[in-house]
Design an enzyme around this catalytic site. Structure first.
Site, PDB file in Angstrom:
ATOM      1  N   GLN A 104     -32.049  10.348  11.039  1.00 33.48           N
ATOM      2  CA  GLN A 104     -32.598  11.547   9.821  1.00 33.48           C
ATOM      3  C   GLN A 104     -32.422  10.749   8.325  1.00 33.48           C
ATOM      4  O   GLN A 104     -31.811  11.384   7.909  1.00 33.48           O
ATOM      5  CB  GLN A 104     -31.940  12.853   9.966  1.00 33.48           C
ATOM      6  CG  GLN A 104     -32.246  13.352  11.381  1.00 33.48           C
ATOM      7  CD  GLN A 104     -31.845  14.755  11.318  1.00 33.48           C
ATOM      8  OE1 GLN A 104     -31.813  15.642  10.331  1.00 33.48           O
ATOM      9  NE2 GLN A 104     -31.080  15.268  12.520  1.00 33.48           N
ATOM     10  N   HIS A 137     -29.339   2.595  11.793  1.00 34.47           N
ATOM     11  CA  HIS A 137     -30.588   2.669  12.344  1.00 34.47           C
ATOM     12  C   HIS A 137     -31.692   2.060  11.465  1.00 34.47           C
ATOM     13  O   HIS A 137     -32.688   1.511  11.854  1.00 34.47           O
ATOM     14  CB  HIS A 137     -31.179   4.187  12.606  1.00 34.47           C
ATOM     15  CG  HIS A 137     -32.188   4.582  13.552  1.00 34.47           C
ATOM     16  ND1 HIS A 137     -32.493   4.017  14.622  1.00 34.47           N
ATOM     17  CD2 HIS A 137     -33.432   5.241  12.889  1.00 34.47           C
ATOM     18  CE1 HIS A 137     -33.631   4.417  15.055  1.00 34.47           C
ATOM     19  NE2 HIS A 137     -34.168   5.223  13.877  1.00 34.47           N
ATOM     20  N   ASP A 177     -40.560  -1.307  19.334  1.00 33.76           N
ATOM     21  CA  ASP A 177     -41.697  -0.781  18.458  1.00 33.76           C
ATOM     22  C   ASP A 177     -41.993  -1.915  17.410  1.00 33.76           C
ATOM     23  O   ASP A 177     -41.131  -2.804  17.041  1.00 33.76           O
ATOM     24  CB  ASP A 177     -41.319   0.424  17.929  1.00 33.76           C
ATOM     25  CG  ASP A 177     -39.885   0.743  17.296  1.00 33.76           C
ATOM     26  OD1 ASP A 177     -39.674   0.010  16.460  1.00 33.76           O
ATOM     27  OD2 ASP A 177     -39.034   1.627  17.617  1.00 33.76           O
ATOM     28  N   LYS A 201     -46.498   1.325  20.481  1.00 36.79           N
ATOM     29  CA  LYS A 201     -46.166   2.843  20.956  1.00 36.79           C
ATOM     30  C   LYS A 201     -46.604   3.917  20.229  1.00 36.79           C
ATOM     31  O   LYS A 201     -46.741   3.630  18.838  1.00 36.79           O
ATOM     32  CB  LYS A 201     -44.766   2.787  21.400  1.00 36.79           C
ATOM     33  CG  LYS A 201     -43.778   3.145  20.130  1.00 36.79           C
ATOM     34  CD  LYS A 201     -42.397   3.361  20.594  1.00 36.79           C
ATOM     35  CE  LYS A 201     -41.600   3.499  19.536  1.00 36.79           C
ATOM     36  NZ  LYS A 201     -40.021   3.857  19.805  1.00 36.79           N
ATOM     37  N   ARG A 203     -45.898   7.987  18.912  1.00 35.60           N
ATOM     38  CA  ARG A 203     -44.483   9.092  19.055  1.00 35.60           C
ATOM     39  C   ARG A 203     -45.104  10.318  18.497  1.00 35.60           C
ATOM     40  O   ARG A 203     -45.900  10.324  17.186  1.00 35.60           O
ATOM     41  CB  ARG A 203     -43.346   8.593  18.417  1.00 35.60           C
ATOM     42  CG  ARG A 203     -42.227   9.774  18.458  1.00 35.60           C
ATOM     43  CD  ARG A 203     -40.990   9.309  17.577  1.00 35.60           C
ATOM     44  NE  ARG A 203     -40.514   8.074  17.960  1.00 35.60           N
ATOM     45  CZ  ARG A 203     -39.383   7.976  18.582  1.00 35.60           C
ATOM     46  NH1 ARG A 203     -38.926   8.981  19.464  1.00 35.60           N
ATOM     47  NH2 ARG A 203     -38.878   6.762  18.934  1.00 35.60           N
ATOM     48  N   ASP A 229     -32.650  -2.874  21.173  1.00 37.98           N
ATOM     49  CA  ASP A 229     -32.893  -1.756  20.178  1.00 37.98           C
ATOM     50  C   ASP A 229     -31.674  -1.455  19.738  1.00 37.98           C
ATOM     51  O   ASP A 229     -30.435  -1.981  20.194  1.00 37.98           O
ATOM     52  CB  ASP A 229     -33.215  -0.435  21.106  1.00 37.98           C
ATOM     53  CG  ASP A 229     -34.243   0.460  20.302  1.00 37.98           C
ATOM     54  OD1 ASP A 229     -34.261   0.436  18.925  1.00 37.98           O
ATOM     55  OD2 ASP A 229     -34.796   1.215  21.046  1.00 37.98           O
ATOM     56  N   GLY A 235     -33.204   7.357  26.904  1.00 33.40           N
ATOM     57  CA  GLY A 235     -33.516   6.290  27.703  1.00 33.40           C
ATOM     58  C   GLY A 235     -35.237   6.191  27.812  1.00 33.40           C
ATOM     59  O   GLY A 235     -35.754   5.100  28.564  1.00 33.40           O
ATOM     60  N   THR A 237     -37.763   5.842  25.787  1.00 31.96           N
ATOM     61  CA  THR A 237     -38.496   4.681  25.028  1.00 31.96           C
ATOM     62  C   THR A 237     -38.264   3.364  25.921  1.00 31.96           C
ATOM     63  O   THR A 237     -39.388   2.769  26.097  1.00 31.96           O
ATOM     64  CB  THR A 237     -38.080   4.462  23.749  1.00 31.96           C
ATOM     65  OG1 THR A 237     -38.194   5.541  22.798  1.00 31.96           O
ATOM     66  CG2 THR A 237     -38.607   3.206  22.975  1.00 31.96           C
TER      67      THR A 237
END
Length: 325
Positions: A104, A137, A177, A201, A203, A229, A235, A237
């Site tokens: 986030q 992230h 991605d 991909k 989402r 990743d 799991g 993705t």
């Protein structure tokens, strides 16, 4: 009367209750002990922490991973920091191997929080002077904290393992991605300039933890694919990406990730997705019920211990990455 003082710095390591094995491994690497403490929960969920030794004037390092239930461990971290501040620790460095709420980090739509920034604000308000973390992230989370942030990378260990076990001659680095292509480029450099591919991909922003993988962009036919990743949660993705790669004619698929969140049903998906091996680090505890036959867990303790040593001795953390951090 003449006063003399001992101005030598005193390194002290403190562990939250979320991942004590990692804290002990870091302590062993440093040749010190984890500072003993009393920590317990009241019947209504309140957390109590008290350190059993004086922390006055210490260079304090608080290590806390944040697996499920994440909010409990975030709150325990804040309480530990507050206890150290009120105990007159000289400097408080918080080690969050897995940064909570890292996904986030921005608003996708109106009236949404930026919770990763809130975590940084909470740590600062509690009394943290510095944050040490592993594979955020997104890199910009470093800017959320008003103070030094040491952003460490597990890629070195993961890439060394891949190089030792699979070589580099027939390897393609695959991003799950388009957003992680920059990271994939660093992996490619570490694997002697291996070619790149990525999964296109889609989402649904309204449905969490659900991704529809579409097609692979790049040449993977007959090649060993290293699918990278920063974290694997449920799991979905990664399992979908393995299927896309296999359908495109890939040879062995090896998954490499830093953070094994492994929320149900991740273990089952990863064990049955067709990947030859899943490589993760122990930034988060991976209990026996989340482990499976083709899982390999590498220790992040040596990297964290080196980072603590450089910070404590006012050395260069960047030097741990040969100047490329």
């Amino acid at each position: 009367m003449t006063w003399t003082t001992d101005n030598q710095k005193n390194l002290m390591l403190f562990s939250g209750r979320a991942h004590p094995d990692l804290a002990q491994a870091v302590a062993d690497e440093l040749g010190i002990k984890v500072t003993p403490q009393t920590a317990r929960d009241f019947a209504n969920g309140e957390i109590f922490v008290r350190f059993e030794e004086s922390v006055r004037g210490s260079d304090a390092f608080v290590l806390q991973s944040c697996p499920y239930p994440m909010n409990q461990w975030v709150m325990e971290s804040l309480i530990m920091i507050d206890a150290l501040k009120r105990g007159s620790a000289k400097r408080i460095s918080v080690i969050l191997p897995f940064y909570p709420y890292a996904r986030q980090d921005k608003k996708h739509r109106g009236r949404e929080p930026i919770s990763a920034r809130l975590i940084a604000d909470l740590m600062k308000t509690a009394g943290a002077d510095r944050i040490i973390t592993v594979d955020l992230h997104t890199d910009q989370i470093q800017g959320f904290f008003d103070g030094p942030v040491d952003h460490m990378h597990a890629q070195g260990q993961l890439a060394d393992y891949v190089r030792s076990n699979y070589g580099t001659d027939n390897v393609t680095v695959v991003s799950p991605d388009s957003g992680r292509v920059r990271v994939a480029e660093k992996w490619a450099d570490a694997l002697n300039g291996a070619p790149l591919a990525f999964i296109h991909k889609t989402r649904d922003p309204l449905v969490p933890n659900q991704v529809k993988s579409n097609r692979v962009v790049g040449d993977v036919d007959g090649r060993t694919c290293v699918l990278i990743d920063d974290m694997i949660d449920t799991g979905g993705t990664i399992a979908g990406a393995v299927k896309v790669l296999k359908d495109a004619g890939a040879g062995d698929v090896v998954i490499a990730t830093t953070h094994g969140v492994f929320s149900d049903p991740a273990a089952e998906r990863l064990a049955n997705c067709g990947a030859k091996e899943v490589i993760a680090t122990d930034t988060l505890p991976i209990p026996e019920d989340k482990r499976f036959e083709n899982l390999t867990v590498l220790s992040i303790a040596p990297l964290l211990a080196q980072t603590i040593r450089e910070v404590f001795e006012n050395g260069s953390v960047t030097s741990l990455f040969d100047g490329s951090a």
